[in-house]
Design a protein around this motif. Sequence first.
Motif, PDB file in Angstrom:
ATOM      1  N   LYS A 245      13.716  -9.574  48.130  1.00 59.19           N
ATOM      2  CA  LYS A 245      14.222  -8.326  47.570  1.00 59.19           C
ATOM      3  C   LYS A 245      14.626  -8.588  46.125  1.00 59.19           C
ATOM      4  O   LYS A 245      15.438  -9.467  45.854  1.00 59.19           O
ATOM      5  CB  LYS A 245      15.414  -7.803  48.351  1.00 59.19           C
ATOM      6  N   ALA A 246      14.031  -7.839  45.207  1.00 60.83           N
ATOM      7  CA  ALA A 246      14.297  -8.041  43.784  1.00 60.83           C
ATOM      8  C   ALA A 246      14.974  -6.823  43.185  1.00 60.83           C
ATOM      9  O   ALA A 246      14.674  -5.685  43.558  1.00 60.83           O
ATOM     10  CB  ALA A 246      12.995  -8.313  43.035  1.00 60.83           C
ATOM     11  N   LYS A 247      15.864  -7.086  42.249  1.00 61.95           N
ATOM     12  CA  LYS A 247      16.456  -6.023  41.447  1.00 61.95           C
ATOM     13  C   LYS A 247      15.580  -5.861  40.213  1.00 61.95           C
ATOM     14  O   LYS A 247      15.261  -6.840  39.535  1.00 61.95           O
ATOM     15  CB  LYS A 247      17.874  -6.409  41.021  1.00 61.95           C
ATOM     16  N   ILE A 248      15.165  -4.643  39.939  1.00 57.47           N
ATOM     17  CA  ILE A 248      14.386  -4.363  38.741  1.00 57.47           C
ATOM     18  C   ILE A 248      15.410  -4.156  37.627  1.00 57.47           C
ATOM     19  O   ILE A 248      16.176  -3.198  37.657  1.00 57.47           O
ATOM     20  CB  ILE A 248      13.489  -3.116  38.920  1.00 57.47           C
ATOM     21  N   ASP A 249      15.439  -5.075  36.680  1.00 56.80           N
ATOM     22  CA  ASP A 249      16.501  -5.097  35.682  1.00 56.80           C
ATOM     23  C   ASP A 249      15.914  -4.973  34.280  1.00 56.80           C
ATOM     24  O   ASP A 249      15.544  -5.977  33.665  1.00 56.80           O
ATOM     25  CB  ASP A 249      17.308  -6.384  35.825  1.00 56.80           C
ATOM     26  N   THR A 250      15.841  -3.744  33.776  1.00 55.83           N
ATOM     27  CA  THR A 250      15.279  -3.530  32.442  1.00 55.83           C
ATOM     28  C   THR A 250      16.222  -4.015  31.351  1.00 55.83           C
ATOM     29  O   THR A 250      15.816  -4.121  30.195  1.00 55.83           O
ATOM     30  CB  THR A 250      14.925  -2.047  32.213  1.00 55.83           C
TER      31      THR A 250
ATOM     32  N   ARG B 277      15.597  -9.419  29.762  1.00 58.16           N
ATOM     33  CA  ARG B 277      14.270  -9.655  29.177  1.00 58.16           C
ATOM     34  C   ARG B 277      13.395 -10.450  30.148  1.00 58.16           C
ATOM     35  O   ARG B 277      12.244 -10.111  30.390  1.00 58.16           O
ATOM     36  CB  ARG B 277      14.435 -10.414  27.862  1.00 58.16           C
ATOM     37  N   SER B 278      13.947 -11.520  30.710  1.00 60.29           N
ATOM     38  CA  SER B 278      13.203 -12.434  31.579  1.00 60.29           C
ATOM     39  C   SER B 278      13.391 -12.094  33.044  1.00 60.29           C
ATOM     40  O   SER B 278      14.405 -11.527  33.433  1.00 60.29           O
ATOM     41  CB  SER B 278      13.697 -13.869  31.381  1.00 60.29           C
ATOM     42  N   SER B 279      12.438 -12.505  33.838  1.00 60.54           N
ATOM     43  CA  SER B 279      12.593 -12.458  35.289  1.00 60.54           C
ATOM     44  C   SER B 279      13.206 -13.785  35.731  1.00 60.54           C
ATOM     45  O   SER B 279      12.976 -14.821  35.105  1.00 60.54           O
ATOM     46  CB  SER B 279      11.232 -12.262  35.965  1.00 60.54           C
ATOM     47  N   ALA B 280      13.994 -13.738  36.796  1.00 64.49           N
ATOM     48  CA  ALA B 280      14.674 -14.946  37.263  1.00 64.49           C
ATOM     49  C   ALA B 280      14.589 -15.032  38.782  1.00 64.49           C
ATOM     50  O   ALA B 280      14.690 -14.028  39.474  1.00 64.49           O
ATOM     51  CB  ALA B 280      16.140 -14.929  36.830  1.00 64.49           C
ATOM     52  N   LEU B 281      14.404 -16.255  39.268  1.00 63.23           N
ATOM     53  CA  LEU B 281      14.328 -16.523  40.699  1.00 63.23           C
ATOM     54  C   LEU B 281      15.430 -17.501  41.065  1.00 63.23           C
ATOM     55  O   LEU B 281      15.642 -18.499  40.369  1.00 63.23           O
ATOM     56  CB  LEU B 281      12.967 -17.128  41.045  1.00 63.23           C
TER      57      LEU B 281
ATOM     58  N   MET C 177      16.379 -12.430  43.226  1.00 63.45           N
ATOM     59  CA  MET C 177      15.394 -12.350  42.147  1.00 63.45           C
ATOM     60  C   MET C 177      15.668 -11.138  41.274  1.00 63.45           C
ATOM     61  O   MET C 177      16.038 -10.074  41.770  1.00 63.45           O
ATOM     62  CB  MET C 177      13.983 -12.266  42.712  1.00 63.45           C
ATOM     63  N   LEU C 178      15.489 -11.322  39.967  1.00 65.66           N
ATOM     64  CA  LEU C 178      15.484 -10.216  39.013  1.00 65.66           C
ATOM     65  C   LEU C 178      14.076 -10.093  38.466  1.00 65.66           C
ATOM     66  O   LEU C 178      13.462 -11.095  38.089  1.00 65.66           O
ATOM     67  CB  LEU C 178      16.406 -10.498  37.818  1.00 65.66           C
ATOM     68  N   LEU C 179      13.560  -8.886  38.437  1.00 67.20           N
ATOM     69  CA  LEU C 179      12.288  -8.614  37.775  1.00 67.20           C
ATOM     70  C   LEU C 179      12.650  -7.954  36.450  1.00 67.20           C
ATOM     71  O   LEU C 179      13.116  -6.818  36.417  1.00 67.20           O
ATOM     72  CB  LEU C 179      11.411  -7.703  38.637  1.00 67.20           C
ATOM     73  N   GLY C 180      12.510  -8.703  35.366  1.00 59.94           N
ATOM     74  CA  GLY C 180      12.947  -8.254  34.051  1.00 59.94           C
ATOM     75  C   GLY C 180      11.951  -7.344  33.358  1.00 59.94           C
ATOM     76  O   GLY C 180      10.843  -7.104  33.841  1.00 59.94           O
ATOM     77  N   ARG C 181      12.348  -6.865  32.185  1.00 64.04           N
ATOM     78  CA  ARG C 181      11.538  -5.853  31.507  1.00 64.04           C
ATOM     79  C   ARG C 181      10.186  -6.368  31.037  1.00 64.04           C
ATOM     80  O   ARG C 181       9.233  -5.604  30.967  1.00 64.04           O
ATOM     81  CB  ARG C 181      12.316  -5.202  30.373  1.00 64.04           C
TER      82      ARG C 181
END
Length: 170
Positions: A46-51, A54-58, A141-145
Motif C-alpha cells: 500500500k503506497a501513499k501518493i505524495d506529490t 519529489r522522490s519515491s521511497a520504499l 512506500m511513498l510514490l513521489g511526484r
Amino acid sequence: SRGLGDVYKRQVLYPGNMTDKINDQPLTIGWREWLDLPDLNVHAIKAKIDTGARSSALHAFDIETFVVNGRSLVRFVVHPYQKDSEYSISAEAELLEWRKVRNSGGQVQSRPVISTLVHLGGLSWPIELTLTNRDVMGFRMLLGRQAVRRRFLVNPGRSFLLSHEPSEAE
C-alpha cells in the motif's frame, strides 16, 4: 472502476502513452493505491501518493551494498505490509547512486537509489526508489511526484481508484 485492467495488461508505459484510451484523458489515481514491484518480488504494497515528495521511497532495512563483476548492487529486506514486522522479503537491485534526500522531519539523509518497475491497475512503468527505514511512518512506500508526473492525475479525496486490496487468493 473503468475495467482498464484487461486493456492495459502488462503494458509498459512512458509519459506519451499514459492516457485513458477510451476518453483520451489522463488516468486518475487516489491518494493511496496498492502497487506491485515485480522486480523486487513485492506483489502488494500500500503506497501513499505524495506529490509533495519529489522522490519515491520504499521501507527497507538491513541495507548493504556490494560489488559483483564491477557492478554496484544493494541488498535489503522489506516489510511490505503496514503493522506487520514478521513477513519480510529479501531483494537485490543495481545501485544507481547515493542521493541526499530531505526526510519528513527536515533532516538531510544520504539514501541508496535503485530503479525498478512499478505495477498499478494493469499499468507498468520504471521508477527510481530511495531505500530508507520507514518503520515509524504510516505507509511502507511513498510514490513521489517524479513517478506520477505526466502519467496520472491524483484525486486527494479518493483512494484505490486503480487498485484494490489483494485477497488471500491473489
